[in-house]
Design an enzyme around this catalytic site. Structure first.
Site, short mmCIF file in Angstrom:
data_model
loop_
_atom_site.label_atom_id
_atom_site.label_comp_id
_atom_site.label_asym_id
_atom_site.label_seq_id
_atom_site.Cartn_x
_atom_site.Cartn_y
_atom_site.Cartn_z
CD GLU A 180 -0.55 50.81 20.61
OE1 GLU A 180 0.63 51.16 20.67
OE2 GLU A 180 -1.48 51.56 20.26
CG ASP B 189 -2.33 55.10 22.04
OD1 ASP B 189 -1.21 54.68 22.37
OD2 ASP B 189 -3.27 55.28 22.84
CG ASP C 6 0.00 57.59 18.81
OD1 ASP C 6 0.67 57.65 19.85
OD2 ASP C 6 -0.44 56.49 18.32
CG ASP D 122 4.01 54.45 17.31
OD1 ASP D 122 4.69 54.61 18.35
OD2 ASP D 122 4.47 54.38 16.15
#
Ligand code: TSJ
Length: 641
Positions: free
Chosen positions: A427, A500, A502, A504
């Site tokens: 990403e 990631d 996280d 997202d």
């Protein structure tokens, strides 16, 4: 066959009022084609006289006034004898009676354009003034009409030698918005007429331009073909053209066909019906083509002229063929948008049946010509085969070069073997940059995703394919998509989603998994899809560096450190905001290096259930997406690949 024409042959049908009321019904319209139709109509009468062998000169004059025209011939002159019952002259009846019967209606070649029975009377009705002159029986006869009505009875003027007909008319400006003739159109018509009616002299006088041209071609279609071949700069394969001319008195039809093969690679055949070009061909052209094809094939076959391994197609036979077809039929039927396609079905068979034996006969009697034509046809077949082979090799090449069509942003691995290779779908560009630098380039490929990944759960296939990010993934994988999926063509051993740590990142990973599950399910069921586990924290304890993939992992590390060295050095904790922040070396050590990393393999436990879960999660509840990736992925996984 000497026929005499008398006024009693004419049957009176109708007056001319309907013509002026509805001109479109008779000439198609009052625009330019309708206006010129008046000229063609009068001209046809003169041409008929010539074709019946009674006239050899036809003249058309566009007058200086710009809106009147004279057509004349040197034929027998329109009959002027009196009708036995009503006392009118034959000439007057011809010009004042709609659909005048008798000989005039039996005129062999009626004008084309889909309008039938249009005669001199229609032109007269739509003319402001028309003056008809007939030279006949030693005198000059004249009658003038206004808007279709005689101004006076036919008058016998001075004595005159010879014979012929001269008609001058002014189209009525009350009928036609524009009454000016197009000189180019008239000229073209006369030139074509001079070819399709060989031997007749056509004179075009354009007083508006002070120009005069004479068209005369004694060899008719043969001359026309020679001109076309010369203009096209196509070297003929043989000298004398094939010519076939036939007349069928009973049906009142006749045709001419002239053919010549050239070195040109095109086929160029022009066709005419009643002197009108049929640019879209039709049944007459089809008949000639059929007869020609059969004749050539039969000739080639009976003489065993096809070389081994060569197949001759109809296109090969007609390659370089140049020709003119001209037919005259009493009732042409036209078809198509522009009415330039002949549709009389009986003509296909008639022309096929006429051309085939005639051409075969011609070939058999002109062996050197036949040999040259057959050589040309074989050449065409060979060239076609060669070009097809070239085409195929291009197609094969492009299959091979598909590797070169990989997405531009893909950093492919450099090794040639597929074993142990990996594609990391990363990403973001900066994370992609770190991964690219940190990877083992011989066996790890990096595909950064920049744009938004489409949620494919409710998207139609067309939209999925239109999504740049997803189509790049498909291209990089090389194994196709949907129905055309082929695991054997997968370009990597593993496909690893690197997002990631996280929420997202989880979201992106979920979207990709949804895409794989929906469109490349075999990729998942075959255990090819993995999730990378990048760290979220860096924990420095003294000289040791540790990486934590989540909060719990971090806490465990901290607890271990406390119990290991009591008070010791105070641990340093760094939270990574994203993969992009990680140094390439760090990314290698923590996430990419097969010796030290942790991967999650994505598996499907229960297809149906997964189906429903994905539909539920991706279709509606946004918060559940996160759970799905954490729970499902975790549940369904083998760790430590
Ligand atoms: F359409 C037209 F009437 F306006 C017209 C007719 C216009 C032009 C320019 C020429 C002609 C025309 C008609 N030229 N030649 C003739 N020939 C006859 O009408 C004709 C003459 C003699 C006999 C006969 O049997 O003796 C038969 C015909 C049809």
């Amino acid at each position: 066959m000497a026929q005499s024409y008398t006024a009693k042959d004419i049957t009176v049908l109708e007056g001319l009022e309907p013509v002026r009321k509805r001109p479109g019904m008779y000439i198609g319209g009052v625009g330019s084609p309708g206006l010129h139709h008046l000229v063609w109509e009068i001209l046809d009468n003169a041409v008929d006289e010539a074709m019946n062998g009674h006239a050899s000169h036809v003249r058309v004059t566009l007058h200086a006034d710009g809106s009147s025209v004279t057509v004349s011939d040197d034929g027998r002159g329109v009959p002027v004898d009196r009708h036995p019952t009503n006392g009118a002259s034959a000439l007057e009846v011809i010009f004042t009676t709609l659909h005048a019967g008798g000989k005039f209606e039996n005129r062999t070649y009626r004008t084309a354009g889909g309008l039938h029975g249009v005669g001199a009377s229609v032109v007269n009705a739509l003319s402001q003034e028309l003056v008809a002159i007939s030279r006949r029986d030693g005198f000059l006869w004249q009658q003038t009409f206004r808007r279709g009505k005689p101004v006076a009875p036919l008058r016998r003027l001075r004595p005159a030698r010879g014979s012929g007909t001269t008609i001058r008319f002014h189209p009525d400006p009350r009928i036609f918005p524009r009454t000016a003739f197009d000189a180019g159109l008239v000229r073209e018509r006369l030139e074509v007429a001079s070819y399709v009616h060989g031997g007749v002299e056509f004179v075009f006088e354009d007083e508006t331009a002070g120009a005069r041209e004479v068209f005369r071609h004694d060899e008719g279609l043969t001359d026309y073909l020679a001109r076309i071949v010369a203009e096209r700069e196509a070297a003929p394969v043989h000298d004398a053209a094939f010519l076939l001319a036939r007349e069928h008195a009973e049906s009142g039809s006749r045709f001419g066909v002239v053919l010549q093969w050239t070195e040109s690679t095109d086929e160029h055949v022009r066709s005419y019906v009643n002197g009108i070009p049929t640019g879209s061909g039709g049944t007459h052209e089809a008949g000639v083509r059929a007869g020609l094809g059969k004749a050539m094939r039969n000739f080639i076959d009976t003489h065993g002229l096809t070389p081994k391994g060569v197949t001759l197609t109809a296109d090969d036979i007609r390659e370089g063929l140049t020709g003119v077809i001209s037919i005259f039929v009493p009732e042409p039927q036209f078809q198509g948008q522009t009415k330039d396609r002949l549709n009389n079905p009986e003509l296909t068979q008639a022309l096929d049946a006429a051309v085939r034996p005639a051409l075969e006969h011609w070939l058999n009697h002109n062996p050197s010509v036949a040999e040259a034509i057959v050589a040309r046809i074989v050449l065409a077949a060979r060239a076609r085969a060669a070009s097809r082979a070239a085409q195929e090799s291009v197609t094969r090449k492009s299959a091979a070069s598909r590797r070169l069509n990989l997405p531009g942003k893909l950093s492919d691995c450099t090794g040639s073997a597929r074993e142990e290779t990996e594609l990391f779908i990363v990403e973001g560009d900066s994370a992609g940059g770190s991964a690219k630098q940190g990877r083992d380039r011989t066996r790890q490929a990096i595909l950064p995703l920049r744009g938004k990944v489409l949620n494919v759960e409710s998207a139609p296939v067309s939209k999925v394919l239109a999504n740049k990010e997803l189509s790049d993934v498909v291209t990089a994988l090389g194994c196709g998509f949907g129905k055309s999926f082929d695991l054997g063509r997968l370009r990597y051993d593993r496909v690893i989603i690197l997002a990631d740590a996280d929420s997202d990142g989880h979201h992106i990973a979920t979207l990709l998994l949804t895409f794989f599950y929906r469109f490349l399910p075999a990729l998942v069921t075959n255990g090819k899809v993995f999730l990378a586990q990048p760290p979220l924290y860096r924990v420095d304890i003294g000289k040791e560096t540790h990486w934590a993939v989540d909060d719990a992992h971090r806490d465990r590390l901290l607890a271990q450190a406390r119990s290991a060295n009591g008070r010791g050095a105070r641990p340093q904790i760094t939270r990574f905001k994203g993969l992009g922040e990680m140094m390439p070396r760090v990314l290698w050590e923590t996430t990419l290096n097969p010796a030290t990393r942790r991967l999650l393999r994505v598996a499907i436990e229960d297809g149906l259930k997964t189906d429903r879960v994905i539909a539920d999660l991706m279709g509606r509840d946004a918060s559940a997406r996160f759970r799905f990736i954490m729970e499902r992925a975790d549940d369904a996984l083998d760790l430590d690949v």
